[in-house]
Design a protein around this motif. Structure first.
Motif, PDB file in Angstrom:
ATOM      1  N   ILE A 177       0.862  -1.175   0.000  1.00 41.36           N
ATOM      2  CA  ILE A 177       0.000   0.000   0.000  1.00 41.36           C
ATOM      3  C   ILE A 177       0.904   1.232   0.000  1.00 41.36           C
ATOM      4  N   THR A 178       0.734   2.100  -0.992  1.00 43.16           N
ATOM      5  CA  THR A 178       1.597   3.276  -1.112  1.00 43.16           C
ATOM      6  C   THR A 178       0.919   4.552  -0.654  1.00 43.16           C
ATOM      7  N   GLN A 179      -0.417   4.585  -0.704  1.00 43.02           N
ATOM      8  CA  GLN A 179      -1.139   5.797  -0.332  1.00 43.02           C
ATOM      9  C   GLN A 179      -2.555   5.432   0.091  1.00 43.02           C
ATOM     10  N   GLN A 180      -3.080   6.184   1.052  1.00 48.74           N
ATOM     11  CA  GLN A 180      -4.433   5.917   1.518  1.00 48.74           C
ATOM     12  C   GLN A 180      -5.060   7.226   1.970  1.00 48.74           C
ATOM     13  N   SER A 181      -6.311   7.427   1.614  1.00 54.71           N
ATOM     14  CA  SER A 181      -7.034   8.618   2.037  1.00 54.71           C
ATOM     15  C   SER A 181      -8.443   8.218   2.450  1.00 54.71           C
ATOM     16  N   TRP A 182      -8.724   8.299   3.759  1.00 51.74           N
ATOM     17  CA  TRP A 182     -10.072   7.994   4.231  1.00 51.74           C
ATOM     18  C   TRP A 182     -11.044   9.073   3.770  1.00 51.74           C
ATOM     19  N   GLN A 183     -10.567  10.336   3.685  1.00 50.56           N
ATOM     20  CA  GLN A 183     -11.426  11.436   3.251  1.00 50.56           C
ATOM     21  C   GLN A 183     -11.904  11.235   1.813  1.00 50.56           C
ATOM     22  N   GLN A 184     -11.010  10.777   0.933  1.00 47.53           N
ATOM     23  CA  GLN A 184     -11.357  10.554  -0.472  1.00 47.53           C
ATOM     24  C   GLN A 184     -11.899   9.150  -0.709  1.00 47.53           C
ATOM     25  N   GLY A 185     -11.771   8.287   0.274  1.00 47.93           N
ATOM     26  CA  GLY A 185     -12.279   6.930   0.141  1.00 47.93           C
ATOM     27  C   GLY A 185     -11.493   6.085  -0.836  1.00 47.93           C
ATOM     28  N   GLN A 186     -10.164   6.230  -0.829  1.00 47.65           N
ATOM     29  CA  GLN A 186      -9.357   5.452  -1.767  1.00 47.65           C
ATOM     30  C   GLN A 186      -8.015   5.073  -1.182  1.00 47.65           C
ATOM     31  N   MET A 187      -7.440   4.039  -1.787  1.00 44.16           N
ATOM     32  CA  MET A 187      -6.061   3.667  -1.501  1.00 44.16           C
ATOM     33  C   MET A 187      -5.391   3.278  -2.809  1.00 44.16           C
ATOM     34  N   GLU A 188      -4.088   3.426  -2.826  1.00 40.65           N
ATOM     35  CA  GLU A 188      -3.292   3.082  -3.997  1.00 40.65           C
ATOM     36  C   GLU A 188      -2.177   2.156  -3.559  1.00 40.65           C
ATOM     37  N   GLY A 189      -1.711   1.374  -4.518  1.00 36.68           N
ATOM     38  CA  GLY A 189      -0.618   0.483  -4.187  1.00 36.68           C
ATOM     39  C   GLY A 189      -0.083  -0.255  -5.392  1.00 36.68           C
ATOM     40  N   GLU A 190       0.754  -1.215  -5.095  1.00 39.27           N
ATOM     41  CA  GLU A 190       1.387  -2.056  -6.109  1.00 39.27           C
ATOM     42  C   GLU A 190       1.136  -3.504  -5.741  1.00 39.27           C
ATOM     43  N   VAL A 191       1.015  -4.323  -6.751  1.00 40.79           N
ATOM     44  CA  VAL A 191       0.872  -5.762  -6.522  1.00 40.79           C
ATOM     45  C   VAL A 191       1.767  -6.471  -7.543  1.00 40.79           C
ATOM     46  N   ARG A 192       2.427  -7.531  -7.084  1.00 39.78           N
ATOM     47  CA  ARG A 192       3.253  -8.326  -7.996  1.00 39.78           C
ATOM     48  C   ARG A 192       3.011  -9.804  -7.724  1.00 39.78           C
ATOM     49  N   ALA A 193       3.035 -10.548  -8.794  1.00 36.67           N
ATOM     50  CA  ALA A 193       2.872 -12.003  -8.716  1.00 36.67           C
ATOM     51  C   ALA A 193       3.636 -12.597  -9.884  1.00 36.67           C
ATOM     52  N   ALA A 194       4.475 -13.587  -9.594  1.00 33.48           N
ATOM     53  CA  ALA A 194       5.361 -14.176 -10.607  1.00 33.48           C
ATOM     54  C   ALA A 194       6.153 -13.031 -11.241  1.00 33.48           C
ATOM     55  N   GLU A 195       6.173 -12.947 -12.577  1.00 35.40           N
ATOM     56  CA  GLU A 195       6.953 -11.890 -13.234  1.00 35.40           C
ATOM     57  C   GLU A 195       6.116 -10.657 -13.551  1.00 35.40           C
ATOM     58  N   TYR A 196       4.875 -10.617 -13.101  1.00 35.87           N
ATOM     59  CA  TYR A 196       3.976  -9.497 -13.366  1.00 35.87           C
ATOM     60  C   TYR A 196       4.013  -8.483 -12.225  1.00 35.87           C
ATOM     61  N   GLN A 197       3.786  -7.211 -12.598  1.00 37.35           N
ATOM     62  CA  GLN A 197       3.683  -6.152 -11.601  1.00 37.35           C
ATOM     63  C   GLN A 197       2.666  -5.133 -12.088  1.00 37.35           C
ATOM     64  N   TRP A 198       1.798  -4.680 -11.159  1.00 38.32           N
ATOM     65  CA  TRP A 198       0.747  -3.733 -11.502  1.00 38.32           C
ATOM     66  C   TRP A 198       0.668  -2.650 -10.440  1.00 38.32           C
ATOM     67  N   ARG A 199       0.029  -1.529 -10.811  1.00 40.14           N
ATOM     68  CA  ARG A 199      -0.353  -0.473  -9.879  1.00 40.14           C
ATOM     69  C   ARG A 199      -1.876  -0.500  -9.803  1.00 40.14           C
ATOM     70  N   PHE A 200      -2.421  -0.190  -8.640  1.00 41.05           N
ATOM     71  CA  PHE A 200      -3.874  -0.197  -8.517  1.00 41.05           C
ATOM     72  C   PHE A 200      -4.362   0.996  -7.703  1.00 41.05           C
ATOM     73  N   LYS A 201      -5.613   1.352  -7.947  1.00 42.46           N
ATOM     74  CA  LYS A 201      -6.352   2.323  -7.147  1.00 42.46           C
ATOM     75  C   LYS A 201      -7.640   1.644  -6.732  1.00 42.46           C
ATOM     76  N   TRP A 202      -7.939   1.684  -5.442  1.00 38.68           N
ATOM     77  CA  TRP A 202      -9.129   1.052  -4.888  1.00 38.68           C
ATOM     78  C   TRP A 202      -9.983   2.162  -4.275  1.00 38.68           C
ATOM     79  N   HIS A 203     -11.108   2.456  -4.903  1.00 32.73           N
ATOM     80  CA  HIS A 203     -12.076   3.422  -4.378  1.00 32.73           C
ATOM     81  C   HIS A 203     -13.066   2.627  -3.546  1.00 32.73           C
ATOM     82  N   PHE A 204     -12.764   2.479  -2.252  1.00 34.41           N
ATOM     83  CA  PHE A 204     -13.507   1.533  -1.430  1.00 34.41           C
ATOM     84  C   PHE A 204     -14.934   1.967  -1.134  1.00 34.41           C
ATOM     85  N   ARG A 205     -15.236   3.224  -1.180  1.00 36.88           N
ATOM     86  CA  ARG A 205     -16.631   3.631  -0.958  1.00 36.88           C
ATOM     87  C   ARG A 205     -17.532   3.245  -2.127  1.00 36.88           C
TER      88      ARG A 205
END
Length: 87
Positions: free
Chosen positions: A15-43
């Motif tokens: 998890i690289t960033q999180q904002s409860w006020q904006q209702g989102q978090m950002e991060g990175e995920v990797r599995a095997a040789e793959y790597q991605w960035r994600f944004k999760w708007h949890f609200r």
């Protein structure tokens, strides 16, 4: 086939960033040789994953992980979950 013989891959999440006020978090995920960035708007329950290469492999399992764990995740934290597939 027993559960011990099912293919699996460990996905590592940071998890690289999180904002409860904006209702989102950002991060990175990797599995095997793959790597991605994600944004999760949890609200809204909206997940975006970049780049598109291999996105279909991680989108649904990452979404389930985030829905299950979002209130326990903190910026700078490293987490992992298991995919029931071989990448």
């Amino acid at each position: 086939m027993s559960s011990n013989n099912l293919p699996k891959t460990t996905a590592y999440v940071r998890i690289t960033q999180q904002s409860w006020q904006q209702g989102q978090m950002e991060g990175e995920v990797r599995a095997a040789e793959y790597q991605w960035r994600f944004k999760w708007h949890f609200r809204q329950g909206q997940l975006s994953v970049q780049p598109s290469l291999g996105r279909a492999l991680i989108y649904e399992p990452l979404g389930r992980f985030l829905e299950r764990s979002d209130y326990q995740l903190e910026p700078g934290g490293d987490y992992e979950f298991t995919l029931r597939s071989q990448l």
